[in-house]
Design a protein around this motif. Sequence first.
Motif, PDB file in Angstrom:
ATOM      1  N   ALA A  53      63.945  37.113  65.912  1.00 52.77           N
ATOM      2  CA  ALA A  53      64.899  36.094  65.482  1.00 52.77           C
ATOM      3  C   ALA A  53      65.259  36.259  64.013  1.00 52.77           C
ATOM      4  CB  ALA A  53      64.332  34.700  65.738  1.00 52.77           C
ATOM      5  N   ALA A  54      64.264  36.538  63.181  1.00 50.26           N
ATOM      6  CA  ALA A  54      64.542  36.746  61.758  1.00 50.26           C
ATOM      7  C   ALA A  54      65.416  37.974  61.550  1.00 50.26           C
ATOM      8  CB  ALA A  54      63.236  36.873  60.979  1.00 50.26           C
ATOM      9  N   LEU A  55      65.117  39.040  62.255  1.00 42.17           N
ATOM     10  CA  LEU A  55      65.924  40.260  62.152  1.00 42.17           C
ATOM     11  C   LEU A  55      67.357  40.018  62.615  1.00 42.17           C
ATOM     12  CD1 LEU A  55      63.291  42.811  63.494  1.00 42.17           C
ATOM     13  CD2 LEU A  55      64.216  42.764  61.149  1.00 42.17           C
ATOM     14  N   ALA A  56      67.513  39.311  63.740  1.00 38.55           N
ATOM     15  CA  ALA A  56      68.843  39.042  64.283  1.00 38.55           C
ATOM     16  C   ALA A  56      69.690  38.217  63.322  1.00 38.55           C
ATOM     17  CB  ALA A  56      68.723  38.319  65.625  1.00 38.55           C
ATOM     18  N   ALA A  57      69.022  37.402  62.488  1.00 41.07           N
ATOM     19  CA  ALA A  57      69.729  36.570  61.511  1.00 41.07           C
ATOM     20  C   ALA A  57      69.870  37.266  60.156  1.00 41.07           C
ATOM     21  CB  ALA A  57      69.017  35.236  61.351  1.00 41.07           C
ATOM     22  N   GLY A  58      69.515  38.545  60.097  1.00 44.31           N
ATOM     23  CA  GLY A  58      69.694  39.319  58.872  1.00 44.31           C
ATOM     24  C   GLY A  58      68.572  39.212  57.869  1.00 44.31           C
ATOM     25  N   GLY A  59      67.407  38.757  58.289  1.00 45.91           N
ATOM     26  CA  GLY A  59      66.295  38.563  57.360  1.00 45.91           C
ATOM     27  C   GLY A  59      65.445  39.799  57.154  1.00 45.91           C
ATOM     28  N   GLU A  60      64.678  39.757  56.081  1.00 43.75           N
ATOM     29  CA  GLU A  60      63.673  40.782  55.802  1.00 43.75           C
ATOM     30  C   GLU A  60      62.426  40.452  56.605  1.00 43.75           C
ATOM     31  OE1 GLU A  60      61.386  42.412  51.840  1.00 43.75           O
ATOM     32  OE2 GLU A  60      61.198  40.279  52.328  1.00 43.75           O
ATOM     33  N   VAL A  61      61.878  41.445  57.297  1.00 42.48           N
ATOM     34  CA  VAL A  61      60.668  41.234  58.094  1.00 42.48           C
ATOM     35  C   VAL A  61      59.681  42.356  57.811  1.00 42.48           C
ATOM     36  CG1 VAL A  61      59.678  40.952  60.389  1.00 42.48           C
ATOM     37  CG2 VAL A  61      61.990  40.095  59.918  1.00 42.48           C
ATOM     38  N   ILE A  62      58.522  41.988  57.295  1.00 37.60           N
ATOM     39  CA  ILE A  62      57.460  42.951  57.010  1.00 37.60           C
ATOM     40  C   ILE A  62      56.299  42.678  57.952  1.00 37.60           C
ATOM     41  CG2 ILE A  62      55.819  43.815  55.300  1.00 37.60           C
ATOM     42  CD1 ILE A  62      57.785  42.867  53.126  1.00 37.60           C
ATOM     43  N   GLY A  63      55.932  43.680  58.736  1.00 38.17           N
ATOM     44  CA  GLY A  63      54.785  43.579  59.616  1.00 38.17           C
ATOM     45  C   GLY A  63      53.590  44.296  59.017  1.00 38.17           C
TER      46      GLY A  63
END
Length: 194
Positions: A53-63
């Motif tokens: 969801a964060a990626l789809a909304a253009g967010g930065e995601v660090i795993g």
Amino acid sequence: MPVRICVFCGSSAGNHPVYVEAAQQLGTALAKAGIGLVYGGAQVGLMGAVADAALAAGGEVIGVIPRHLVERELAHEGLSELREVNSMHERKAMMADLSDGFIALPGGVGTFEELFEIWTWAQLGHHQKPCALLNIGDYYNKLIGFLDHAMNEGFIKQPYREMLIVASNVDTVLARVQAYEAPKVAKWMGANQR
């Protein structure tokens, strides 16, 4: 450097759709607010839902994921960044270092352990970052009741119990996390201090 929130949550989806929906809402809300997501790096369960969801909304995601869990938890390959570490201890330390606050969605023992450790670090003064429970579908009601019981029985001091933000929806938890101010406690409250 952008503000980042670490989300602790299950690698399972749970038995009720409300849990996945909340993870998706949280991921979307973080991205729309310009807040980066730090999480455990998996593509399954609530972990995958919040990240996607964060990626789809253009967010930065660090795993952040231990090498021995890369295959077992099905590491997410579409993240802004995936950091592999050697152990669970390294994972938690890195997630803490990368993050400006912490929110726990529903999850199991691993989620509980992550939340309790980071909350303990706050009590000990290792950081002054907000720690929150997102109590979706009343999932954490019994835990919250037990924490209040522990406070009433003298095992958790009131200022430390009040450090843990509890909210039942995404908008409220984000607002309270963003407005958080660490309590003004001079030092660790020992057994003889109240």
